[in-house]
Design a protein around this motif. Structure first.
Motif, PDB file in Angstrom:
ATOM      1  N   ALA A  60       0.702  -1.175   0.110  1.00  0.00           N
ATOM      2  CA  ALA A  60      -0.055   0.094  -0.050  1.00  0.00           C
ATOM      3  C   ALA A  60       0.855   1.233  -0.009  1.00  0.00           C
ATOM      4  N   LEU A  61       1.789   1.188   0.761  1.00  0.00           N
ATOM      5  CA  LEU A  61       3.004   2.486   0.670  1.00  0.00           C
ATOM      6  C   LEU A  61       3.531   2.585  -0.619  1.00  0.00           C
ATOM      7  N   TYR A  62       4.006   1.409  -0.888  1.00  0.00           N
ATOM      8  CA  TYR A  62       4.916   1.428  -2.403  1.00  0.00           C
ATOM      9  C   TYR A  62       4.064   1.776  -3.596  1.00  0.00           C
ATOM     10  N   TYR A  63       2.853   1.662  -3.700  1.00  0.00           N
ATOM     11  CA  TYR A  63       2.000   1.811  -4.633  1.00  0.00           C
ATOM     12  C   TYR A  63       1.319   3.225  -4.425  1.00  0.00           C
ATOM     13  N   SER A  64       1.601   3.853  -3.083  1.00  0.00           N
ATOM     14  CA  SER A  64       0.782   5.084  -2.799  1.00  0.00           C
ATOM     15  C   SER A  64       1.219   6.302  -3.782  1.00  0.00           C
ATOM     16  N   THR A  65       0.410   7.414  -3.459  1.00  0.00           N
ATOM     17  CA  THR A  65       0.661   8.669  -4.237  1.00  0.00           C
ATOM     18  C   THR A  65       1.460   9.498  -3.345  1.00  0.00           C
ATOM     19  N   ILE A  66       2.026   8.924  -2.320  1.00  0.00           N
ATOM     20  CA  ILE A  66       2.721   9.881  -1.413  1.00  0.00           C
ATOM     21  C   ILE A  66       3.796  10.666  -2.042  1.00  0.00           C
ATOM     22  N   GLU A  67       4.016  11.804  -2.072  1.00  0.00           N
ATOM     23  CA  GLU A  67       5.146  12.798  -2.648  1.00  0.00           C
ATOM     24  C   GLU A  67       6.036  13.434  -1.393  1.00  0.00           C
ATOM     25  N   PRO A  68       7.279  13.620  -1.681  1.00  0.00           N
ATOM     26  CA  PRO A  68       8.070  13.237  -2.870  1.00  0.00           C
ATOM     27  C   PRO A  68       8.002  11.831  -3.029  1.00  0.00           C
ATOM     28  N   ASP A  69       8.859  11.138  -3.969  1.00  0.00           N
ATOM     29  CA  ASP A  69       8.946   9.667  -4.281  1.00  0.00           C
ATOM     30  C   ASP A  69      10.010   9.324  -3.005  1.00  0.00           C
ATOM     31  N   GLY A  70      10.960  10.058  -2.725  1.00  0.00           N
ATOM     32  CA  GLY A  70      11.948   9.462  -1.635  1.00  0.00           C
ATOM     33  C   GLY A  70      11.285   9.237  -0.277  1.00  0.00           C
ATOM     34  N   LEU A  71      10.272   9.893   0.086  1.00  0.00           N
ATOM     35  CA  LEU A  71       9.427   9.825   1.313  1.00  0.00           C
ATOM     36  C   LEU A  71       8.534   8.659   1.048  1.00  0.00           C
ATOM     37  N   ARG A  72       8.145   8.245   0.052  1.00  0.00           N
ATOM     38  CA  ARG A  72       7.148   7.135  -0.331  1.00  0.00           C
ATOM     39  C   ARG A  72       8.047   5.871  -0.112  1.00  0.00           C
ATOM     40  N   LEU A  73       9.333   5.785  -0.775  1.00  0.00           N
ATOM     41  CA  LEU A  73      10.065   4.738  -0.658  1.00  0.00           C
ATOM     42  C   LEU A  73      10.574   4.446   0.671  1.00  0.00           C
ATOM     43  N   ALA A 125      -2.202   3.015  12.778  1.00  0.00           N
ATOM     44  CA  ALA A 125      -1.748   4.370  11.885  1.00  0.00           C
ATOM     45  C   ALA A 125      -1.964   4.030  10.583  1.00  0.00           C
ATOM     46  N   LEU A 126      -1.511   2.782  10.051  1.00  0.00           N
ATOM     47  CA  LEU A 126      -1.741   2.516   8.732  1.00  0.00           C
ATOM     48  C   LEU A 126      -3.231   2.463   8.079  1.00  0.00           C
ATOM     49  N   SER A 127      -4.006   1.909   9.185  1.00  0.00           N
ATOM     50  CA  SER A 127      -5.404   1.979   8.726  1.00  0.00           C
ATOM     51  C   SER A 127      -6.053   3.395   8.485  1.00  0.00           C
ATOM     52  N   LEU A 128      -5.605   4.350   9.453  1.00  0.00           N
ATOM     53  CA  LEU A 128      -6.129   5.664   9.512  1.00  0.00           C
ATOM     54  C   LEU A 128      -5.553   6.384   8.487  1.00  0.00           C
ATOM     55  N   TRP A 129      -4.136   6.070   8.126  1.00  0.00           N
ATOM     56  CA  TRP A 129      -3.738   6.811   6.878  1.00  0.00           C
ATOM     57  C   TRP A 129      -4.443   6.289   5.623  1.00  0.00           C
ATOM     58  N   TYR A 130      -4.465   4.862   5.496  1.00  0.00           N
ATOM     59  CA  TYR A 130      -5.299   4.417   4.188  1.00  0.00           C
ATOM     60  C   TYR A 130      -6.609   4.982   3.964  1.00  0.00           C
ATOM     61  N   VAL A 131      -7.443   5.070   5.062  1.00  0.00           N
ATOM     62  CA  VAL A 131      -8.911   5.328   4.958  1.00  0.00           C
ATOM     63  C   VAL A 131      -9.036   6.839   4.878  1.00  0.00           C
ATOM     64  N   THR A 132      -7.988   7.671   4.908  1.00  0.00           N
ATOM     65  CA  THR A 132      -8.163   9.250   4.906  1.00  0.00           C
ATOM     66  C   THR A 132      -7.321   9.662   3.808  1.00  0.00           C
ATOM     67  N   ASP A 133      -6.559   8.600   3.092  1.00  0.00           N
ATOM     68  CA  ASP A 133      -5.747   9.097   1.906  1.00  0.00           C
ATOM     69  C   ASP A 133      -6.700   9.539   0.730  1.00  0.00           C
ATOM     70  N   PRO A 134      -6.763  10.824   0.342  1.00  0.00           N
ATOM     71  CA  PRO A 134      -7.805  11.443  -0.649  1.00  0.00           C
ATOM     72  C   PRO A 134      -7.282  11.041  -1.974  1.00  0.00           C
ATOM     73  N   PRO A 135      -8.179  10.812  -3.029  1.00  0.00           N
ATOM     74  CA  PRO A 135      -8.214  10.869  -4.221  1.00  0.00           C
ATOM     75  C   PRO A 135      -8.178  12.508  -4.747  1.00  0.00           C
TER      76      PRO A 135
END
Length: 336
Positions: A31-44, A76-86
């Motif tokens: 979920a974290l790897y395929y997320s749209t978190i930016e920048p890419d360095g933070l996502r990785l 923490a993971l669940s809260l982030w995932y359900v509130t991650d906005p499109p």
């Protein structure tokens, strides 16, 4: 008096206890790897950090600490995932850069940005759009299109709506892809793609598949009454307008090109759970069993006759919609 737990229950409990953290780690990492978190360095960095934190939590000195640590990570993971906005404000690939929008005016639908690209190759094209107005009372047909690029189990499925004046508007529920990411089937199970309703001329949406990608494409006329056709089309139009202002996540399993059609058609839940919805290459056979296609022919014969055959080096021109239908089975069972 103590009651001993049956051995098989103990064994099942231990197995579940071993599998659950593995599933948790795999899901969270993906979920974290395929997320749209930016920048890419933070996502990785988060992708690498998450499994390490889970391992550390499981190595805490006592069971209470372990449960607390894993619980905090899970929450923490669940809260982030359900509130991650499109979002609608990303840097999109060219085919998905401009969404259609709809303005309803009584019995007329004004559709802005109907896509009609000129394709030279799949990557080389000239973007073109036009605005069009459709009289809902003139809606005369709905066609089911299935396009295969590899094997028979998976196909892209979408609808095309025809009008008495000969015009057609095709609408395809797809992943809205960013420029910086390559397409990934696995990514579609997570928050990676927004949902996009490609609203296009048939020369674009079907033509690129028959004449440029050279996929196996089939077109079936659906047996729908005039009120049912209109309800289905209006449902699509409302969703197109909604997504302009309220984006939504695409999901390969629960909200994809096929389930989206069934949702718009208000199909019963048992049909949405049919195995042929997941294996979309068999969607047409599901429609056949539901009586939505012409059942005067056995389905294998209907499918054979419903394939679009194009001449060598053909290119979608102004006559494309009529040309692809000339050799297809006529279905006059739609109720007007």
């Amino acid at each position: 008096m103590s009651v001993k737990m049956p051995f098989r229950w103990k064994h099942a409990g231990k197995t579940a206890g071993r599998i659950t953290p593995i599933v948790f780690v795999l899901f969270g990492t993906a979920a974290l790897y395929y997320s749209t978190i930016e920048p890419d360095g933070l996502r990785l960095a988060l992708t690498l950090l998450f499994p390490l934190l889970v391992v550390c939590a499981y190595r805490l000195p006592n069971s209470l600490a372990r449960r607390t640590g894993v619980g905090v990570l899970c929450a923490a993971l669940s809260l982030w995932y359900v509130t991650d906005p499109p979002r609608n404000d990303r840097e999109w690939q060219g085919e998905y850069a401009i969404p259609a929008d709809v303005v309803m005016d009584g019995g007329f639908a004004h559709i802005h940005h109907v896509r009609n690209f000129i394709y030279r190759t799949t990557q080389d094209y000239t973007p073109r759009y036009y605005d069009a107005t459709y009289n809902l009372n003139d809606l005369s047909s709905v066609d089911l299109v299935t396009s295969y690029w590899a094997g028979n189990a998976i196909a892209h499925v979408f609808l095309s709506f025809g009008f008495r004046d000969g015009r057609h508007v095709a609408i395809s529920i797809e992943t809205r892809r960013q420029k910086k990411f390559q397409y990934s089937t696995i990514a579609g199970f997570f928050h990676h793609y927004e949902t996009f309703y490609v609203t296009a001329d048939e020369r674009d949406l079907i033509g690129v598949r028959t004449d440029v990608r050279h996929e196996r494409v089939y077109l079936y006329r659906l047996n729908l009454s005039a009120p049912a056709r209109r309800r289905l089309f209006e449902s699509y139009l409302r969703e197109i307008h909604t997504l302009v202002h309220h984006p939504a996540w695409y999901n390969t399993l629960t909200d994809n090109c096929t389930t989206g059609i069934l949702t718009r058609a208000q199909a019963r839940l048992r049909y949405r759970l049919d195995w042929r919805v997941l294996l979309s290459g068999y969607t047409a056979s599901l429609a056949y069993d539901l009586g939505l296609l012409d059942t005067q022919l056995p389905f294998p014969e209907l499918k054979k006759q419903s394939r679009i055959h194009r001449p060598l080096n053909a290119y979608p021109d102004a006559d494309y919609s009529d040309a692809i239908r000339r050799s297809l089975p006529r279905n006059d069972r739609s109720v007007d």
